[in-house]
Design a protein around this motif. Sequence first.
Motif, PDB file in Angstrom:
ATOM      1  N   VAL B  86      37.860 -39.990   6.145  1.00 43.48           N
ATOM      2  CA  VAL B  86      37.312 -38.830   5.428  1.00 43.48           C
ATOM      3  C   VAL B  86      37.378 -39.057   3.915  1.00 43.48           C
ATOM      4  CG1 VAL B  86      39.446 -37.473   5.247  1.00 43.48           C
ATOM      5  CG2 VAL B  86      37.251 -36.277   5.518  1.00 43.48           C
ATOM      6  N   TYR B 210      38.406 -29.559   5.984  1.00 39.29           N
ATOM      7  CA  TYR B 210      38.390 -30.369   7.204  1.00 39.29           C
ATOM      8  C   TYR B 210      38.037 -29.493   8.391  1.00 39.29           C
ATOM      9  CZ  TYR B 210      41.086 -33.029   3.861  1.00 39.29           C
ATOM     10  OH  TYR B 210      41.487 -33.661   2.726  1.00 39.29           O
ATOM     11  N   ASP B 221      29.223 -32.672   2.185  1.00 37.83           N
ATOM     12  CA  ASP B 221      30.255 -33.228   1.306  1.00 37.83           C
ATOM     13  C   ASP B 221      31.613 -32.624   1.610  1.00 37.83           C
ATOM     14  OD1 ASP B 221      28.351 -34.654   0.038  1.00 37.83           O
ATOM     15  OD2 ASP B 221      28.366 -33.490  -1.821  1.00 37.83           O
ATOM     16  N   PRO B 223      34.625 -30.953  -0.183  1.00 39.87           N
ATOM     17  CA  PRO B 223      34.517 -30.194  -1.435  1.00 39.87           C
ATOM     18  C   PRO B 223      34.830 -31.030  -2.676  1.00 39.87           C
ATOM     19  CG  PRO B 223      35.768 -28.951   0.193  1.00 39.87           C
ATOM     20  CD  PRO B 223      35.478 -30.285   0.808  1.00 39.87           C
ATOM     21  N   ARG B 224      35.630 -32.083  -2.521  1.00 38.89           N
ATOM     22  CA  ARG B 224      36.020 -32.832  -3.706  1.00 38.89           C
ATOM     23  C   ARG B 224      35.360 -34.198  -3.839  1.00 38.89           C
ATOM     24  NH1 ARG B 224      41.774 -32.990  -3.128  1.00 38.89           N
ATOM     25  NH2 ARG B 224      41.442 -32.059  -1.085  1.00 38.89           N
ATOM     26  N   TRP B 225      34.576 -34.607  -2.853  1.00 39.54           N
ATOM     27  CA  TRP B 225      33.820 -35.846  -3.030  1.00 39.54           C
ATOM     28  C   TRP B 225      32.633 -35.848  -2.078  1.00 39.54           C
ATOM     29  CZ3 TRP B 225      38.998 -35.900  -1.434  1.00 39.54           C
ATOM     30  CH2 TRP B 225      39.211 -36.145  -0.073  1.00 39.54           C
ATOM     31  N   SER B 226      31.683 -36.715  -2.404  1.00 33.95           N
ATOM     32  CA  SER B 226      30.494 -36.823  -1.568  1.00 33.95           C
ATOM     33  C   SER B 226      30.816 -37.658  -0.333  1.00 33.95           C
ATOM     34  CB  SER B 226      29.386 -37.483  -2.383  1.00 33.95           C
ATOM     35  OG  SER B 226      28.399 -37.980  -1.520  1.00 33.95           O
ATOM     36  N   LYS B 229      28.169 -41.799   0.854  1.00 36.98           N
ATOM     37  CA  LYS B 229      28.410 -43.239   0.860  1.00 36.98           C
ATOM     38  C   LYS B 229      29.859 -43.522   1.213  1.00 36.98           C
ATOM     39  CE  LYS B 229      25.029 -44.198  -2.773  1.00 36.98           C
ATOM     40  NZ  LYS B 229      24.924 -44.656  -4.162  1.00 36.98           N
TER      41      LYS B 229
END
Lengths: 205, 264
Positions: B86, B210, B221, B223-226, B229
């Motif tokens: 994750v 989560y 996404d 909430p704190r990262w995409s 990729k």
Amino acid sequence: MAAVKRPVRPALESALVWLLCAAPLLLILWWGFTGGLTANPVEFVLRELGLWGLRFLCLTLAVTLLARYSGMPRLMRFRRRIGLWAFAYVTLHLLTYLGVAHEFDWAEIATDIAKRPYITIGMGAFALLVPLAVTSADAVRRKLKPRSWRRLHRLVYLIAALGVVHYFLLVKADTRSPLLYGAIVTALLAARIPSWTGARARPAR
Amino acid sequence: ATALRFRPNRMPIDEARTPLDDVTGYNNFYEFGTGKEDPAKYAGMMRTRPWTIVVDGLCDRPGRYAIDDLIKRFPLEERIYRMRCVEAWSMVIPWVGFPLASLIKAVGPRSGAKFVAFETLRDPRQMPGQRSSVIQWPYREGLRLDEALHPLTLLAVGLYGQTLPNQNGAPIRLVVPWKYGFKGIKSIVRIRFTDRRPQTSWQMLAPREYGFYGNVNPAVDHPRWSQAKERRIGEFFRRKTLPFNGYGEQVAGLYRGLDPRQLY
């Protein structure tokens, strides 16, 4: 004899401080050459540089107090250098984020800044740090009134606090380390309160 | 580690396997600390024999099952799966194990059973990370029964042909390749069949971050990262993350009718 010895000690001190400030960077480079950057070097280097930026911000704040209260006023000579190393680590942290972690994908970075508070705060802290680095040069400093310069450089209190918030918001579950830095920054700022109130009580000169 | 006997991989994957050192040296296993190197350092303290799994809840043959009996009873096979964390990094890992479905069929879930709940060992003497309550111990995970019965869902007892190293969840762990790594609960001591959705550790900690499903979904996404990729361990440039971690053809059917935006 004494006349020869006297200039040696400051030079040695200066070299030692320089080496201590550069040591984390040299260590990261050493790890890079010896395969010590973990299985995820990008993440590791990003995290280490950010941490050292925060640690040097704390050191900058600590130097003033140490110089004032521990009878080592000569330490003040190194405050600017330590502050500039904080700027260097934060800048390298940012460059790693932009260039390595996000491959200069500006659209992605813009989204990150707009959507994610910890990125927004980190960018804000960096933006505030830039004028402090610029005005640390003697030539620039001389152009400012000492009072304005001092006022401007009080921004470092806010920057250190923003650094801690940035760190706190990004960890997944284990907040112990950011809370520790929060406590350190709080203590370093709280220790200044007596001198602030003292200064106000003193008659204006 | 001891060598295991197993049927070789039948699902070829044209991606390089992540080196063993990385698979065993870079782990999230908070029972041994929250640093990525902590599990490799401290998991040696965990004793993995004797080891029993308690199977209970809505099933016909509840009981205590010894790990060595399970390994003898169910034929082992190799499965080379992508593993997407994750945190937006990934690996390719050659697991050895048996389908969770084999165990489930052997214990016979009752008609009311809709979910399977799992728990990790809880023993702070063997798991120093449990001395601080970073998450509520024991670690808990869960699957819908149909997800648990899916042929891709594996109970792994080894990797790279050898018994599972402790830091990877010895002696037995869950591997659900289309879900984020946190769904792959390690060092399992309890499997329970239930009629309602079980609580899961990361959801209890941060429900906004989560989901219960934990399906790999580049469109949603964190909430704190995409999640669009991922950084494959060992590669410098990031890859695009695939829906269901590239296993959509096999598993998308499980989620027909559900809002895909809910599937994270």
